[in-house]
Design an enzyme around this catalytic site. Sequence first.
Site, short mmCIF file in Angstrom:
data_model
loop_
_atom_site.label_atom_id
_atom_site.label_comp_id
_atom_site.label_asym_id
_atom_site.label_seq_id
_atom_site.Cartn_x
_atom_site.Cartn_y
_atom_site.Cartn_z
N GLU A 1 29.11 27.18 26.65
CA GLU A 1 28.45 27.00 25.57
C GLU A 1 29.95 27.93 24.46
O GLU A 1 29.90 27.59 23.34
CB GLU A 1 26.96 27.69 25.16
CG GLU A 1 25.82 27.09 25.37
CD GLU A 1 25.09 26.37 26.95
OE1 GLU A 1 26.51 27.30 27.75
OE2 GLU A 1 24.83 25.77 26.83
N HIS B 1 13.38 28.01 25.87
CA HIS B 1 13.86 26.82 24.97
C HIS B 1 13.27 26.39 23.57
O HIS B 1 12.44 25.86 23.56
CB HIS B 1 13.48 25.57 25.95
CG HIS B 1 14.78 25.58 27.06
ND1 HIS B 1 14.04 26.35 28.00
CD2 HIS B 1 15.17 24.60 27.32
CE1 HIS B 1 15.36 26.06 28.91
NE2 HIS B 1 16.32 24.80 28.57
#
Lengths: 334, 342
Positions: B61, B130
């Site tokens: 990322e 998440h």
Amino acid sequence: MGTPTPPPASTSAELDGETALGLLRTMWRIRCFEERVAQLKRTLQVHGLIHLSIGGEGVAAAICGQLRDDDTVYSGHRAHGHAIAKGAPLDRVMAELMGRSDGLCRGLGGSMHLVDRAHGLLGATGVVAGNIPLAVGNALAARLRGSDQVTVVFFGDGAVQTGYFSESVNLAALWELPLILVCENNGFAEFTPRSAHTTVERVCDAVAPYRFPCQSVDGTDVGALFAVFAADLDLARRGRGPLLLECMTHRRRGHYEGDQEAYRDALADAEWQRRDPLARLQADAIAQRWLDEAGAGALEQGARAEVEQAVSFARASPFPALELAGELVYASER
Amino acid sequence: MAEVQTTFVKAINAALARAMRADERVIVLGEDVAEGGPYTTTAGLAEEFGIERVINTPISEAAVCGAAIGAAQAGLRPVVEIMFIDFLTLALDQLVNQAAKAHFMSGGQLTVPLVVRTQGGAGSRSGAQHSQSLEAWLTHVPGLKVVMPSCAADAAGLLASAIADPNPVVFVENKSLYFRRELAPEDPAPVPLGRARTLRPGRDLTIVALSRLVGEALSAAEQLASDGIEAEVIDPRTLTPLDLDTIAESVRRTGRAVVAHEAVYTGGFGAEIAAQLQAAAFDFLKAPIQRVGAPFTPVPVSPPLEDAYRPGAAEIHRAARIAAHWDEPFAASPEPGAVTAP
């Protein structure tokens, strides 16, 4: 102190006289600029954290000197030399370090955040390794456009231990980007030697599994470095990147101006002083009769005069208007 | 304009395709984007535009976000996908230290026309890594724009504007909005960043809601109407820049406000809206501004706990009743257990 040992010769067989003099001129401009900056820092006329590259000018000169304006350079926190060698005018760099409106970045960037878009210096950064991914993206854009532009990113050996380095090397190899990663390995990450940060001695060893071209060179031997980078650049231009070039070099000043340098090994320092890239190349240029002593003096004096003009220019430049900060938070629609 | 049945995901997908057709500088990159991604938001793009413009990336990322910034500085218009906002933490240095400051620190030489698409929100039993709503962090950084659409039509229109914008824009979607059937214009017009939308007019109370909570606010408003309270519902749509004028104008009329989001109450963007509102409309307020947010815990995975965690219409309704009845001396006390207090 006894008779100084003469510096080892530079491998200027790789250079012609005109190129060697061009490199010397660039190195003198960087050297004189940074020596003046060190003075100005002591009297607080330049601002913030100042990281000098004295002793490492050969890398900036040999590499940036071979790039085109439309080739991109990203750098780290020790970026004055890269900026100057890439073409940034001394006076505007000096004005930037003084926070003036005629600075490269209108006084909003400072020493660690130099940008000169016109000359392809897309930026220095104060975050170690922070610009390596940006260089990956720049090279990706060049590849997607189908151009032969090359991206060079400079970083220190301290950056190699970051996740950014590992992730970026993987991306660059995976995407076969026209990117040259240039590590200036000066043996120190801030205050501590490389051995305190990693068990991997050479940066080339850290990227060995990717099997892209990677070389360690003596960063104080400007002639050899010039030739090695010329070959790297040719490969990158022909889309054969990425490549990594590790330049073994030295910083003769502290991590930043004001650093007490308690960590410095006096003996090793004397050796590095002997191998000063500027002294080496200049001695060799004189030996090759490309230059005489008077000519060498003129190079230095010319650089010092230009630096003094830059200081005058910067001092005469006003500070930016207070409103400028608010105006530049967002770019407006074009 | 003709309306068609669609979903949030299809609207995003179509908006990406339209932008890529109109401007070859637009590229999409992220984990699995060429395969469509886990929610199919990028499905079919690689087939139409090729894997040179729809670029799968490794799970990196930080460097991928940085590469997108570099590509944007080089003149492309990258749309980078961070699969879950929870993983945006890995790329925050790049967003905060590079993307947000490049234009400023270069004295205007550099621009970063970048969109970071990501999604957050609880409700999928996926646990605390998440499911978060982290948009408030991004609003604290000068130089970033932050967009949070609540419906398919806005998602399409705001994404078009975000891609056209010369600044880094973080586009925060909510996974529980993805697959609901919605009507949207067949050819949605761009929605300018920084303009709120009033979804329901009302004279008694203003509800300002973000993302998934907009639909919840409309449900609460229905219920409030049957209580005799007419609530106006406003969706800011973008947090940075924030359309305070529209919100403050409403609150000056109604004198009461509830600000609702799914993010944790403490330090949530609702606090910023409430603070700006009280400064802009203090003399008109008849009750303290009420805030609705999630409790100050990580998102639980166990279904009853997660359901209790997620604020919704019931919490908004309760907060609205507190605001509406604040200055009635003999009003019944609100029920205990509201998540409107820290």
